[in-house]
Design a protein around this motif. Structure first.
Motif, mmCIF file in Angstrom:
data_model
loop_
_atom_site.group_PDB
_atom_site.id
_atom_site.type_symbol
_atom_site.label_atom_id
_atom_site.label_comp_id
_atom_site.label_asym_id
_atom_site.label_seq_id
_atom_site.Cartn_x
_atom_site.Cartn_y
_atom_site.Cartn_z
ATOM 1 N N THR A 49 -66.174 -29.584 6.298
ATOM 2 C CA THR A 49 -64.811 -29.349 5.836
ATOM 3 C C THR A 49 -64.243 -28.179 6.624
ATOM 4 O OG1 THR A 49 -63.415 -28.992 3.879
ATOM 5 C CG2 THR A 49 -65.445 -27.730 4.004
ATOM 6 N N GLU A 50 -62.916 -28.151 6.769
ATOM 7 C CA GLU A 50 -62.266 -27.098 7.541
ATOM 8 C C GLU A 50 -61.405 -26.210 6.656
ATOM 9 O OE1 GLU A 50 -59.996 -28.636 10.790
ATOM 10 O OE2 GLU A 50 -61.743 -28.959 12.060
ATOM 11 N N LEU A 63 -52.532 -26.175 0.740
ATOM 12 C CA LEU A 63 -52.938 -27.293 1.587
ATOM 13 C C LEU A 63 -51.861 -27.596 2.618
ATOM 14 C CD1 LEU A 63 -54.457 -29.731 -1.079
ATOM 15 C CD2 LEU A 63 -55.620 -27.958 0.257
ATOM 16 N N ASP A 64 -52.288 -27.895 3.857
ATOM 17 C CA ASP A 64 -51.326 -28.307 4.871
ATOM 18 C C ASP A 64 -51.105 -29.812 4.795
ATOM 19 O OD1 ASP A 64 -53.524 -29.488 6.070
ATOM 20 O OD2 ASP A 64 -53.652 -28.049 7.731
ATOM 21 N N ALA A 65 -50.358 -30.368 5.754
ATOM 22 C CA ALA A 65 -50.000 -31.789 5.711
ATOM 23 C C ALA A 65 -51.218 -32.692 5.800
ATOM 24 C CB ALA A 65 -49.024 -32.102 6.848
ATOM 25 N N ASP A 66 -52.320 -32.175 6.362
ATOM 26 C CA ASP A 66 -53.549 -32.969 6.497
ATOM 27 C C ASP A 66 -54.519 -32.739 5.350
ATOM 28 O OD1 ASP A 66 -52.708 -34.046 8.972
ATOM 29 O OD2 ASP A 66 -53.372 -32.222 10.011
ATOM 30 N N GLY A 67 -54.083 -31.986 4.328
ATOM 31 C CA GLY A 67 -54.957 -31.721 3.196
ATOM 32 C C GLY A 67 -55.964 -30.618 3.443
ATOM 33 N N ARG A 68 -55.801 -29.880 4.520
ATOM 34 C CA ARG A 68 -56.729 -28.796 4.836
ATOM 35 C C ARG A 68 -56.303 -27.516 4.134
ATOM 36 N NH1 ARG A 68 -57.198 -27.123 11.081
ATOM 37 N NH2 ARG A 68 -54.976 -26.741 10.691
ATOM 38 N N THR A 116 -65.161 -24.058 10.279
ATOM 39 C CA THR A 116 -65.805 -25.323 9.954
ATOM 40 C C THR A 116 -67.035 -25.023 9.106
ATOM 41 O OG1 THR A 116 -65.066 -26.356 12.012
ATOM 42 C CG2 THR A 116 -66.891 -27.407 10.845
#
Length: 306
Positions: free
Chosen positions: A165-166, A79-84, A157
């Motif tokens: 969700t991405e 997961l990145d900082a944005d939760g993606r 996407t």
């Protein structure tokens, strides 16, 4: 559609190959480095997104649900900082991903249709070549395959109903491995041709549907250029993998099954970390547990003389 529990086979299919290795290789190969079966299982679980696939929980039909929770799943993702969800993938390699669709009550949703859009040069396709779209099964799961394009950050996407969700595909250049480019060999089968096969999994077996351009070359003597992944503890390899990109991890063979050729070279080929060109009798494999391509009686051909 395959069960997500078999997705691990896409990333670690070499285990199936090693388990049926030639007798000459069995005496020198150590598969687990002394780890117990329990330790091996624990290691696999630590490196894999784990789902609770409880068949006793009945799925809810998509027709009965108005709001969805959609969770992307990937082996080795983070997961990145944005939760993606982010998945690292080398140029030209493939990976298996999945979406799990749940109701607000936490019940799997079957029959939900997922749509995908992608920004970038990577492409998406179904796991099952006969499938018409991406529909969730009784576990609320639909699976798909991503083929990495050129270096860059591609964004997928995924949409189910009104829920989006991405997934970010971080495509890493082969130059990052400091590997030389593959030589262009006239008349050789290219990796783009080899990767055009459609793959499915059934009862832990890999099934391959080859395009006519590949199937019609069965039993022909062909040339293929690639990188060597050794399977024997010897500088002269009689049994190795030829891959579309350089080896970087024993557990994730570069290119996946469609980006790999099993090579049998009775006279041996000197191990090299530079690209090689090999020639041999070509065998596409429609059903098996390892690779989908094999080269028999292979011999090394220098790029300059190819």
């Amino acid at each position: 559609m395959i069960d997500l529990r078999n997705v691990l086979l896409a990333g670690t299919f070499v285990w199936g190959l090693l388990s049926q290795q030639p007798a000459a290789a069995q005496a020198t190969s150590t598969l687990n480095g002394g780890l117990s079966e329990e330790e091996m299982q624990a290691s696999a679980e630590d490196d894999t997104t784990t789902l609770s696939l409880d068949a006793s929980v009945p799925a809810t039909s998509a027709d009965e649900v108005t709001s969805f929770f959609v969770t992307p799943m990937a082996r080795g993702g983070y997961l990145d900082a944005d939760g993606r969800l982010v998945v690292d993938l080398l140029e030209g390699n493939t990976t298996f991903l999945a979406l799990q669709v749940m109701s607000e009550e936490g019940v799997p949703v079957s029959g939900a249709e997922a749509d995908f859009e992608i920004e970038g040069t990577s492409t998406i396709r179904t796991v099952d070549p006969s499938a018409n779209g991406y529909t969730t099964d009784n576990y609320g799961i639909t699976e798909f395959v991503v083929l990495a394009g050129d270096m860059g950050l591609d964004v997928i996407t995924a949409k189910v109903g009104d829920t989006e969700t991405e997934i970010a595909i971080n495509v890493i250049s082969l130059a990052a491995l400091s590997a030389p480019a593959l030589p262009v060999v006239e008349g050789a089968i290219t990796w783009d041709e080899l990767r055009s096969v459609r793959l499915t999994y059934e009862d832990s077996e890999l099934l391959a549907a080859f395009p006519a351009s590949i199937a019609e070359r069965a039993d022909e003597t062909v040339k293929i250029t690639g990188f060597m992944t050794p399977l024997e503890a010897d500088s002269s390899q009689r049994w190795f993998l030829l891959t579309s990109s350089p080896p970087h991890c024993f557990f994730d063979i570069p290119g996946g099954p469609a980006g790999t050729v099993e090579v049998l070279a009775p006279d041996g080929v000197e191990l090299s970390w530079d690209p090689v060109v090999v020639e041999g009798r070509f065998e596409p494999i429609e059903r098996g547990k390892g690779t989908v391509y094999r080269l028999h009686d292979a011999k090394l051909i220098s790029p300059a003389g190819a």
